[in-house]
Enzyme design. Structure first.
Site, PDB file in Angstrom:
ATOM      1  N   GLU A 265       0.798  -1.225   0.000  1.00  0.00           N
ATOM      2  CA  GLU A 265       0.000   0.000   0.000  1.00  0.00           C
ATOM      3  C   GLU A 265       0.828   1.272   0.000  1.00  0.00           C
ATOM      4  O   GLU A 265       0.457   2.249   0.692  1.00  0.00           O
ATOM      5  CB  GLU A 265      -0.933  -0.022   1.216  1.00  0.00           C
ATOM      6  CG  GLU A 265      -0.234  -0.021   2.595  1.00  0.00           C
ATOM      7  CD  GLU A 265       0.043  -1.396   3.187  1.00  0.00           C
ATOM      8  OE1 GLU A 265       0.127  -2.368   2.411  1.00  0.00           O
ATOM      9  OE2 GLU A 265       0.189  -1.503   4.411  1.00  0.00           O
ATOM     10  N   HIS A 289      -8.153  -3.952  -1.594  1.00  0.00           N
ATOM     11  CA  HIS A 289      -7.449  -4.040  -0.297  1.00  0.00           C
ATOM     12  C   HIS A 289      -6.454  -2.881  -0.151  1.00  0.00           C
ATOM     13  O   HIS A 289      -6.439  -2.181   0.865  1.00  0.00           O
ATOM     14  CB  HIS A 289      -6.733  -5.392  -0.213  1.00  0.00           C
ATOM     15  CG  HIS A 289      -5.935  -5.590   1.040  1.00  0.00           C
ATOM     16  ND1 HIS A 289      -6.446  -6.221   2.149  1.00  0.00           N
ATOM     17  CD2 HIS A 289      -4.679  -5.230   1.366  1.00  0.00           C
ATOM     18  CE1 HIS A 289      -5.528  -6.224   3.106  1.00  0.00           C
ATOM     19  NE2 HIS A 289      -4.438  -5.629   2.653  1.00  0.00           N
ATOM     20  N   GLU A 290      -5.641  -2.675  -1.176  1.00  0.00           N
ATOM     21  CA  GLU A 290      -4.607  -1.626  -1.080  1.00  0.00           C
ATOM     22  C   GLU A 290      -5.250  -0.241  -0.997  1.00  0.00           C
ATOM     23  O   GLU A 290      -4.755   0.634  -0.293  1.00  0.00           O
ATOM     24  CB  GLU A 290      -3.635  -1.714  -2.264  1.00  0.00           C
ATOM     25  CG  GLU A 290      -2.946  -3.068  -2.452  1.00  0.00           C
ATOM     26  CD  GLU A 290      -2.374  -3.678  -1.194  1.00  0.00           C
ATOM     27  OE1 GLU A 290      -1.941  -2.933  -0.302  1.00  0.00           O
ATOM     28  OE2 GLU A 290      -2.379  -4.919  -1.085  1.00  0.00           O
ATOM     29  N   HIS A 293      -6.277   0.560   2.429  1.00  0.00           N
ATOM     30  CA  HIS A 293      -5.148   0.995   3.262  1.00  0.00           C
ATOM     31  C   HIS A 293      -4.956   2.519   3.226  1.00  0.00           C
ATOM     32  O   HIS A 293      -4.284   3.072   4.097  1.00  0.00           O
ATOM     33  CB  HIS A 293      -3.847   0.351   2.778  1.00  0.00           C
ATOM     34  CG  HIS A 293      -3.538  -0.969   3.421  1.00  0.00           C
ATOM     35  ND1 HIS A 293      -3.443  -1.131   4.775  1.00  0.00           N
ATOM     36  CD2 HIS A 293      -3.263  -2.190   2.880  1.00  0.00           C
ATOM     37  CE1 HIS A 293      -3.127  -2.396   5.052  1.00  0.00           C
ATOM     38  NE2 HIS A 293      -3.031  -3.057   3.914  1.00  0.00           N
ATOM     39  N   GLU A 312      -4.264  -4.191   9.298  1.00  0.00           N
ATOM     40  CA  GLU A 312      -4.745  -5.205   8.349  1.00  0.00           C
ATOM     41  C   GLU A 312      -6.176  -5.676   8.594  1.00  0.00           C
ATOM     42  O   GLU A 312      -6.921  -5.884   7.645  1.00  0.00           O
ATOM     43  CB  GLU A 312      -3.783  -6.404   8.315  1.00  0.00           C
ATOM     44  CG  GLU A 312      -2.380  -6.051   7.830  1.00  0.00           C
ATOM     45  CD  GLU A 312      -2.347  -5.487   6.401  1.00  0.00           C
ATOM     46  OE1 GLU A 312      -3.335  -5.623   5.656  1.00  0.00           O
ATOM     47  OE2 GLU A 312      -1.308  -4.889   6.046  1.00  0.00           O
ATOM     48  N   ASP A 369       8.854  -9.940  10.503  1.00  0.00           N
ATOM     49  CA  ASP A 369       8.613 -10.798   9.337  1.00  0.00           C
ATOM     50  C   ASP A 369       8.284 -12.237   9.755  1.00  0.00           C
ATOM     51  O   ASP A 369       7.531 -12.938   9.076  1.00  0.00           O
ATOM     52  CB  ASP A 369       9.829 -10.829   8.399  1.00  0.00           C
ATOM     53  CG  ASP A 369       9.920  -9.567   7.541  1.00  0.00           C
ATOM     54  OD1 ASP A 369       8.952  -8.787   7.518  1.00  0.00           O
ATOM     55  OD2 ASP A 369      10.968  -9.369   6.902  1.00  0.00           O
TER      56      ASP A 369
HETATM   57  C1  LIG Z   1       1.602  -9.841  13.965  1.00  0.00           C
HETATM   58  C2  LIG Z   1       2.423  -9.540  12.782  1.00  0.00           C
HETATM   59  C3  LIG Z   1       3.331  -8.481  13.073  1.00  0.00           C
HETATM   60  C4  LIG Z   1       4.043  -7.836  12.238  1.00  0.00           C
HETATM   61  C5  LIG Z   1       4.139  -8.095  10.830  1.00  0.00           C
HETATM   62  C6  LIG Z   1       4.315  -6.834  10.102  1.00  0.00           C
HETATM   63  C7  LIG Z   1       4.757  -6.773   8.894  1.00  0.00           C
HETATM   64  C8  LIG Z   1       5.109  -8.004   8.255  1.00  0.00           C
HETATM   65  C9  LIG Z   1       6.003  -7.903   7.095  1.00  0.00           C
HETATM   66  O1  LIG Z   1       6.443  -9.182   6.843  1.00  0.00           O
HETATM   67  C10 LIG Z   1       5.459  -7.203   5.899  1.00  0.00           C
HETATM   68  C11 LIG Z   1       4.322  -7.485   5.307  1.00  0.00           C
HETATM   69  C12 LIG Z   1       3.915  -6.826   4.093  1.00  0.00           C
HETATM   70  C13 LIG Z   1       2.746  -7.088   3.527  1.00  0.00           C
HETATM   71  C14 LIG Z   1       2.313  -6.488   2.326  1.00  0.00           C
HETATM   72  C15 LIG Z   1       1.207  -6.826   1.702  1.00  0.00           C
HETATM   73  C16 LIG Z   1       0.245  -7.902   2.128  1.00  0.00           C
HETATM   74  O2  LIG Z   1      -1.066  -7.413   2.177  1.00  0.00           O
HETATM   75  C17 LIG Z   1       0.313  -9.081   1.222  1.00  0.00           C
HETATM   76  C18 LIG Z   1      -0.459 -10.263   1.701  1.00  0.00           C
HETATM   77  C19 LIG Z   1       0.012 -11.526   1.059  1.00  0.00           C
HETATM   78  C20 LIG Z   1      -0.219 -11.578  -0.417  1.00  0.00           C
HETATM   79  O3  LIG Z   1      -1.349 -11.409  -0.856  1.00  0.00           O
HETATM   80  O4  LIG Z   1       0.720 -11.812  -1.170  1.00  0.00           O
HETATM   81 ZN   LIG Z   2      -2.756  -5.089   3.732  1.00  0.00          ZN
END
Ligand SMILES: CC/C=C\C/C=C\C[C@@H](O)/C=C/C=C/C=C\[C@@H](O)CCCC(=O)O
Ligand SMILES: [Zn+2]
Length: 599
Positions: A265, A289-290, A293, A312, A369
């Site tokens: 996003e 979804h984006e 955000h 989220e 992550d």
């Molecule tokens: C409880 C979790 C706590 C922290 C995690 C925060 C960030 C995680 C990091 O790994 C980044 C995530 C980025 C996500 C971006 C986009 C998502 O919406 C994609 C979802 C999966 C997909 O559709 O490919």
């Molecule tokens: Zn998201």
């Protein structure tokens, strides 16, 4: 006072209000070199130092209003990088401001950047760079207070040999004598560091709406413009539900196949995987979804990664409201059923007692992550869906969601802030009756409990019925050696689970042409069914898909399932080792951990 267990910055003493980046993109050295100018403000008295997050960054100089400052770069913390401590050379009182300029370069270990060779792009002629900063990778690209509790505006001058785009509004470009161009950007709305984003490549733009351009390589521009034609309607629906769109532009960037997520996003410029280009607009829910955000996450931001569900869960809730209004309620409910299945799978992978299955996990000492899964998305959504029903439906809850944005826009909040406002809104607008209902919610189980949510929501299964019916038919066909009742018509709406005999998988493939299918979501599910059944004939196809599609939802899940499938471990590891350079550094790190290959 802001608390962030995943940042080493002195967040209790200083806040950054603006960053200006002056960076040159070097595709040969694979570095960004230049400076970051940080406008800081003391938020306490007697502040003599500024501590910034950095990770694998080479610091060249630090100055304050032109005068050099002393600084030290601490030994690397395995997960949070090297804290950069800058001695300010004077003591700031609360409210005092200063401009600190850091000369630096990224290094080849930068985890935010992926530098692609021309062969890794669609056009095969030009190199490409893109970044992914969420959750804590901005610090490998810019020395900063890398915490979502800090919200800042930013501007940038990016000197590059190919077009640069950023999560900001373009404000001009200047051709340089050496053939490069300086691209200028400005982001006027305050946002967290994880939303800083840059891409550089052979990019073409095509207008798809009054405030939207889709950017991508020229070879896919036509397909991209066609796929995302509904973008403006999504934004308008979001505005009807919430508040006017605040970010000016809403552009899309369709990345090369190694982009590790479905979408990201980044403000003014959502980054999306090319796996959305299904040719039938069937996967554009990711764009809804984006867009959601733009309010949830980007305007109202989690204070730290422990409250990621506020970004989220709310975003999925709004995404499904948008889908419901545009495609009908049964589509939104079907999406909730699919999301629920993803949550069940995440809980199974972690184990139902694992702390990361809590909605509000403790991330002290953890890499965010590692905690990333469907849980904050779907448990968060399920909590809001449950609250909506419990409190009296959309008439009560939709005005609340709008008020939540109005109350918290521009701020970073935690779960307590969220809950306190929910109570006060309900009391003020609907009286004690709603407060009594809120008091009946098992907050401890929802927020701190591990495993599945304490309440199971019932979703409308109109669209799921056809899938479940066909799934049962295949299940019952086990006893028949050569079933004949199946035809391509069956799968106009569907998806199954428990492993079937290989002969039946072969028949399913012959009937529906699943191995040849273009839609990445269907291909992924077909591959997962085959892996569950240890259908070795399909393993090479799985390896091929997982090594050409860098979206972690697909490649990471498939390589993990192949690794666990009978006789699959060696191929999973060999595939990953052979194609490691294809993956973004975040994906490569996570897959290496899954396959037991991490150092
Ligand atoms: C409880 C979790 C706590 C922290 C995690 C925060 C960030 C995680 C990091 O790994 C980044 C995530 C980025 C996500 C971006 C986009 C998502 O919406 C994609 C979802 C999966 C997909 O559709 O490919
Ligand atoms: Zn998201």
């Amino acid at each position: 006072m802001a608390y962030d267990p995943n940042s080493q910055s002195n967040l209790d003493e200083v806040k950054t209000s603006h960053i200006h980046l002056n960076l040159a993109v070097d595709f040969v050295a694979k570095t960004l070199t230049g400076s970051a100018e940080l406008d800081i403000e003391a938020i306490a008295d007697n502040v003599s130092k500024l501590i910034l997050d950095t990770s694998f960054i080479a610091i060249h100089s630090v100055t304050l209003h032109g005068a050099p400052l002393k600084y030290t770069l601490a030994d690397r913390h395995e997960k949070y990088g090297s804290a950069l401590t800058v001695e300010l050379g004077k003591t700031l009182a609360k409210g005092d401001k200063a401009k600190v300029i850091i000369g630096y370069a990224t290094t080849e270990e930068c985890t935010a950047c992926q530098w692609l060779e021309p062969s890794q792009t669609v056009g095969k002629e030009h190199p490409y760079l893109f970044t992914q900063c969420q959750a804590i990778h901005a610090r490998s690209m810019v020395p900063c207070q890398d915490s979502p509790s800090i919200k800042l505006t930013y501007s940038a001058n990016i000197n590059a040999p190919l077009r640069a785009v950023m999560s900001a509004v373009p404000t001009g470009e200047e051709k340089q004598a050496n053939g490069t161009t300086t691209y200028k950007f400005h982001q006027k709305t305050r946002m967290p560091s994880y939303l800083i984003a840059l891409a550089v490549g052979n990019l073409e733009g095509r207008e798809i709406g009054p405030r939207s351009t889709v950017w991508t390589e020229p070879e896919v521009i036509e397909a991209a413009a066609w796929e995302f034609v509904d973008t403006e309607s999504f934004i308008r629906t979001g505005e009807e539900l919430l508040t006017p769109y605040d970010w000016g532009r809403y552009d899309l960037l369709v990345l090369p196949a190694s982009f590790p997520y479905g979408g990201m996003e980044n403000p003014c410029l959502t980054f999306v995987t090319p796996s959305l280009l299904a040719g039938d607009r069937s996967l554009v829910d990711v764009v809804a979804h984006e867009i959601a955000h733009s309010w949830m996450g980007n305007l109202v931001t989690t204070e730290n990664w422990e409250h990621f569900w506020l970004n989220e869960g709310f975003t999925v809730f709004v995404e499904r409201k948008i889908l419901g209004r545009m495609q009908g309620k049964e589509h939104a409910e079907f999406s909730a059923i699919i999301g629920h299945k993803a949550m069940v799978e995440s809980v199974e992978i972690y184990g139902k007692d694992h702390p990361f299955t809590a909605l509000r996990p403790c991330l002290r000492g953890e890499d965010p992550d590692d905690a990333f899964s469907s849980i904050p998305y779907e448990k968060g959504f399920n909590l809001l869906y449950y609250l909506e029903k419990h409190l009296g439906g959309p008439e009560v809850f939709e005005p609340y969601v709008r008020a939540h944005v109005q109350e918290f826009a521009g701020r970073s909040i935690n779960t307590n802030d969220w809950k306190a406002f929910l109570y006060s809104f309900m009391e003020k607008n609907f009286g004690q009756e709603k407060v009594d209902l809120l008091n009946k919610v098992d907050w401890e189980a929802w927020l701190a409990g591990t495993g599945m949510p304490p309440v199971e929501n019932k979703f409308d299964d109109t669209l799921a019925k056809a899938c479940n019916c066909l799934c049962k038919k295949w299940d019952h066909s086990r006893s028949v050696e050569k079933p004949t009742e199946f035809s391509p018509k069956d799968i106009e709406e569907f998806s199954p689970t428990r492993s079937l005999p290989h002969s039946h998988l072969e028949l399913m493939d012959q009937t529906y042409g699943l191995t040849q299918v273009r839609n990445a979501e269907i291909k992924f599910r077909w591959h997962m069914i085959c892996l569950k059944a240890n259908y070795e004939k399909m393993y090479p196809e799985v390896a091929e898909f997982a090594s050409t599609m860098g979206r972690m939802k697909f490649c990471r899940s498939l390589l993990r399932a192949l690794y666990l499938a009978k006789n699959g471990a060696e191929l999973a590891r060999a595939t990953f080792n052979k194609h490691r350079a294809f993956y973004h550094p975040i994906a490569a790190t996570m897959i290496a951990k899954d396959l037991g290959l991490a150092k």
